[in-house]
Motif scaffolding. Structure first.
Motif, PDB file in Angstrom:
ATOM      1  N   VAL A  88      39.712  -4.383   2.926  1.00 57.32           N
ATOM      2  CA  VAL A  88      41.081  -4.051   3.302  1.00 57.32           C
ATOM      3  C   VAL A  88      41.533  -4.643   4.634  1.00 57.32           C
ATOM      4  O   VAL A  88      42.717  -4.863   4.823  1.00 57.32           O
ATOM      5  CB  VAL A  88      41.295  -2.522   3.323  1.00 57.32           C
ATOM      6  CG1 VAL A  88      41.217  -1.956   1.926  1.00 57.32           C
ATOM      7  CG2 VAL A  88      40.304  -1.833   4.224  1.00 57.32           C
ATOM      8  N   THR A  89      40.630  -4.892   5.543  1.00 55.94           N
ATOM      9  CA  THR A  89      41.064  -5.445   6.828  1.00 55.94           C
ATOM     10  C   THR A  89      41.300  -6.942   6.677  1.00 55.94           C
ATOM     11  O   THR A  89      40.798  -7.580   5.743  1.00 55.94           O
ATOM     12  CB  THR A  89      40.017  -5.213   7.941  1.00 55.94           C
ATOM     13  OG1 THR A  89      38.861  -6.016   7.673  1.00 55.94           O
ATOM     14  CG2 THR A  89      39.640  -3.739   8.057  1.00 55.94           C
ATOM     15  N   GLU A  90      42.036  -7.495   7.595  1.00 53.64           N
ATOM     16  CA  GLU A  90      42.304  -8.932   7.556  1.00 53.64           C
ATOM     17  C   GLU A  90      41.008  -9.729   7.625  1.00 53.64           C
ATOM     18  O   GLU A  90      40.850 -10.720   6.917  1.00 53.64           O
ATOM     19  CB  GLU A  90      43.248  -9.324   8.696  1.00 53.64           C
ATOM     20  CG  GLU A  90      44.665  -8.848   8.487  1.00 53.64           C
ATOM     21  CD  GLU A  90      45.584  -9.213   9.637  1.00 53.64           C
ATOM     22  OE1 GLU A  90      45.176  -9.969  10.529  1.00 53.64           O
ATOM     23  OE2 GLU A  90      46.730  -8.739   9.614  1.00 53.64           O
ATOM     24  N   ASP A  91      40.087  -9.282   8.475  1.00 57.84           N
ATOM     25  CA  ASP A  91      38.805  -9.984   8.586  1.00 57.84           C
ATOM     26  C   ASP A  91      38.046  -9.957   7.260  1.00 57.84           C
ATOM     27  O   ASP A  91      37.457 -10.959   6.854  1.00 57.84           O
ATOM     28  CB  ASP A  91      37.931  -9.367   9.683  1.00 57.84           C
ATOM     29  CG  ASP A  91      38.397  -9.742  11.083  1.00 57.84           C
ATOM     30  OD1 ASP A  91      39.170 -10.716  11.214  1.00 57.84           O
ATOM     31  OD2 ASP A  91      37.986  -9.062  12.035  1.00 57.84           O
ATOM     32  N   ASP A  92      38.057  -8.793   6.585  1.00 54.52           N
ATOM     33  CA  ASP A  92      37.388  -8.680   5.289  1.00 54.52           C
ATOM     34  C   ASP A  92      37.983  -9.662   4.283  1.00 54.52           C
ATOM     35  O   ASP A  92      37.268 -10.338   3.546  1.00 54.52           O
ATOM     36  CB  ASP A  92      37.522  -7.267   4.699  1.00 54.52           C
ATOM     37  CG  ASP A  92      36.761  -6.212   5.471  1.00 54.52           C
ATOM     38  OD1 ASP A  92      35.793  -6.564   6.181  1.00 54.52           O
ATOM     39  OD2 ASP A  92      37.143  -5.031   5.359  1.00 54.52           O
ATOM     40  N   LEU A  93      39.306  -9.723   4.256  1.00 56.08           N
ATOM     41  CA  LEU A  93      39.993 -10.582   3.297  1.00 56.08           C
ATOM     42  C   LEU A  93      39.767 -12.061   3.601  1.00 56.08           C
ATOM     43  O   LEU A  93      39.575 -12.868   2.688  1.00 56.08           O
ATOM     44  CB  LEU A  93      41.481 -10.248   3.256  1.00 56.08           C
ATOM     45  CG  LEU A  93      41.792  -8.828   2.770  1.00 56.08           C
ATOM     46  CD1 LEU A  93      43.266  -8.514   2.960  1.00 56.08           C
ATOM     47  CD2 LEU A  93      41.380  -8.644   1.322  1.00 56.08           C
ATOM     48  N   ILE A  94      39.761 -12.410   4.875  1.00 55.70           N
ATOM     49  CA  ILE A  94      39.501 -13.806   5.263  1.00 55.70           C
ATOM     50  C   ILE A  94      38.066 -14.182   4.899  1.00 55.70           C
ATOM     51  O   ILE A  94      37.820 -15.253   4.344  1.00 55.70           O
ATOM     52  CB  ILE A  94      39.785 -14.016   6.761  1.00 55.70           C
ATOM     53  CG1 ILE A  94      41.302 -13.958   7.006  1.00 55.70           C
ATOM     54  CG2 ILE A  94      39.198 -15.329   7.256  1.00 55.70           C
ATOM     55  CD1 ILE A  94      41.696 -13.878   8.458  1.00 55.70           C
TER      56      ILE A  94
END
Length: 152
Positions: A88-94
């Protein structure tokens, strides 16, 4: 007759994966250090999907049981986190986008050194376009490309 289809939740996904591997619920509980009753509730969707730390414990146990390589283990971990709704976090998605791009390169039999270098040099937008099929992925050796093509 009205039929509705729903995506399988984390518990259903975990149960199917565990059963496909012929791992008992008690064995998975032992391998993860988690309570078998808790895992049973998760698999029956009576408890919500676990926190990321618990998902990682489950992923580690499944990886060990299957003897997965580091790359395959990371792929399984991402899949479990995604099904659990934990990406869910931007880092996770990237990280997930980069990992999927790396998987695509591995499918094309690229050496691991090139996979790592490519995930560092290719922009996220280019990765996204390749993964959704908006842009073809063309891989050529540096010495096969003219200076004019490199400049453009």
């Amino acid at each position: 007759m009205l039929r509705m289809l729903f995506d399988a939740g984390f518990g259903s996904f975990l149960r199917k994966h565990r059963e496909d591997l012929q791992i008992s619920l008690r064995q998975l509980a032992k391998d993860t250090g988690l309570d078998p009753a808790y895992l049973s509730r998760v698999e029956r969707e009576l408890s919500p999907a676990p926190r990321p730390e618990i998902v990682n414990q489950i992923a580690d146990a499944l990886c060990r049981n299957q003897g997965l390589s580091t790359v395959d283990c990371e792929r399984l971990r991402r899949q479990l986190l995604e099904v659990a709704g934990q990406l869910v976090t931007e880092d996770d998605l990237i990280d997930d986008l980069s990992s999927r791009f790396a998987d695509k390169l591995r499918e094309m039999k690229m050496p691991e050194a090139y996979v790592r270098e490519s995930t560092q040099k290719v922009t996220l937008d280019q990765m996204r376009k390749v993964l959704i099929g908006e842009e073809p992925l063309e891989i050529r050796w540096f010495h096969d490309v003219s200076a004019k093509e490199i400049k453009s």
